[in-house]
Write an enzyme that holds these catalytic residues in place. Structure first.
Site, PDB file in Angstrom:
ATOM      1  N   GLU A   1       0.813  -1.221   0.000  1.00 50.80           N
ATOM      2  CA  GLU A   1       0.000   0.000   0.000  1.00 50.80           C
ATOM      3  C   GLU A   1       0.846   1.270   0.000  1.00 50.80           C
ATOM      4  O   GLU A   1       0.344   2.338  -0.370  1.00 50.80           O
ATOM      5  CB  GLU A   1      -0.985  -0.026   1.178  1.00 50.80           C
ATOM      6  CG  GLU A   1      -2.077  -1.074   0.965  1.00 50.80           C
ATOM      7  CD  GLU A   1      -2.955  -1.338   2.172  1.00 50.80           C
ATOM      8  OE1 GLU A   1      -4.147  -1.580   1.997  1.00 50.80           O
ATOM      9  OE2 GLU A   1      -2.424  -1.331   3.319  1.00 50.80           O
TER      10      GLU A   1
ATOM     11  N   ASP B   1     -11.786  -6.567  -2.931  1.00 53.83           N
ATOM     12  CA  ASP B   1     -12.590  -7.801  -2.856  1.00 53.83           C
ATOM     13  C   ASP B   1     -13.984  -7.427  -2.355  1.00 53.83           C
ATOM     14  O   ASP B   1     -14.210  -6.278  -1.976  1.00 53.83           O
ATOM     15  CB  ASP B   1     -11.943  -8.824  -1.893  1.00 53.83           C
ATOM     16  CG  ASP B   1     -11.805  -8.259  -0.494  1.00 53.83           C
ATOM     17  OD1 ASP B   1     -10.756  -7.683  -0.193  1.00 53.83           O
ATOM     18  OD2 ASP B   1     -12.773  -8.331   0.295  1.00 53.83           O
TER      19      ASP B   1
HETATM   20  N1  ADE Z   1      -9.287  -5.331   3.545  1.00 57.08           N
HETATM   21  C1  ADE Z   1      -9.493  -5.662   2.253  1.00 57.08           C
HETATM   22  N2  ADE Z   1     -10.461  -6.581   2.154  1.00 57.08           N
HETATM   23  C2  ADE Z   1     -10.878  -6.843   3.401  1.00 57.08           C
HETATM   24  C3  ADE Z   1     -11.845  -7.708   3.948  1.00 57.08           C
HETATM   25  N3  ADE Z   1     -12.575  -8.507   3.171  1.00 57.08           N
HETATM   26  N4  ADE Z   1     -12.003  -7.735   5.303  1.00 57.08           N
HETATM   27  C4  ADE Z   1     -11.245  -6.927   6.079  1.00 57.08           C
HETATM   28  N5  ADE Z   1     -10.320  -6.109   5.618  1.00 57.08           N
HETATM   29  C5  ADE Z   1     -10.132  -6.048   4.290  1.00 57.08           C
END
Ligand code: ADE
Length: 230
Positions: free
Chosen positions: A12, A196
């Protein structure tokens, strides 16, 4: 004005560091802090490591030891809102801790006495983000981001967080940075690009899209830095 930029993971902050002209590294408290000049402006960049405790520690050090007067967070998140697709950007208007639970004592989820369920981000920084988005011609969602020490990869959990906190996205550091900045009176801003959708495939999607989404967020944050000083 010295601005802190925090990511949670190396991926990041790499796209930020790659744009810096000169960087001074300082090792402190089991971490590395990168002092840099960007277009003549003073930044201190660090990745905290994942989770609320590490990110709170890093935010505190950036403010108390390095003298940063503003904190920006750049990174990735899991989408809750169906409006958010992989690579989309969201800015937090407020942050809450979805894993904070003393409901046994009659308190709401996310609340402890003398705290608040949802901590708002700096209004002026949000306005700057909207201006940058408009200049770049990209969509920017604004909403509540829910933070917890859990990678959420489960539709039931995602629905629970959505209903309980009216959150649009999930991540693991924003609310702890919010607590620190709020307590110390430092304006802060949390930006996330979606990696995601926090469902069964979240782990695989995260691995696939971490780098590309982190870069989208980092590029946007640097455009904001230009506007903050303008
Ligand atoms: N950061 C990126 N995706 C995530 C997720 N599914 N749960 C928690 N933190 C995240």
């Amino acid at each position: 004005m010295k601005i802190a930029i925090i990511g949670a993971m190396r991926e990041e902050i790499d796209p930020l560091l790659s744009k810096m002209d000169s960087v001074i590294e300082t090792q402190y408290a089991n971490n590395i802090y990168y002092e840099a000049i960007y277009n003549g402006k003073k930044l201190v960049i660090a990745y905290s490591k994942i989770g609320k405790v590490f990110s709170a520690l890093t935010a505190t050090i950036l403010i108390e030891k390095f003298g940063c007067q503003m904190v920006l967070f750049s990174g990735v998140a899991g989408a809750i809102s169906s409006e958010l697709k992989i690579g989309d950007l969201i800015i937090a208007d407020g942050l809450c801790q979805h894993d904070l639970d003393i409901t046994a004592f009659g308190h709401p989820y996310g609340y402890v006495p003398e705290g608040e369920v949802c901590i708002p981000t700096d209004t002026k920084l949000r306005e700057i983000a909207k201006k940058v988005a408009s200049n770049k011609g990209i969509a920017l969602k604004e909403g509540i981001i829910a933070t917890g020490d859990q990678f959420v990869a489960c539709s039931d959990k995602k629905s629970w967080v959505a209903e309980t906190f009216k959150a649009s996205a999930l991540e693991m550091e924003g609310a702890s940075v919010a607590v620190v900045c709020n307590a110390l009176g430092i304006p802060f801003f949390i930006l996330r690009a979606i990696s995601d959708t926090a469902n069964d495939e979240a782990g695989m999607d995260f691995d696939t899209f971490l780098e590309s989404s982190a870069k989208i967020s980092a590029d946007f944050i640097l455009d904001m830095v230009d506007e903050i000083y303008a």
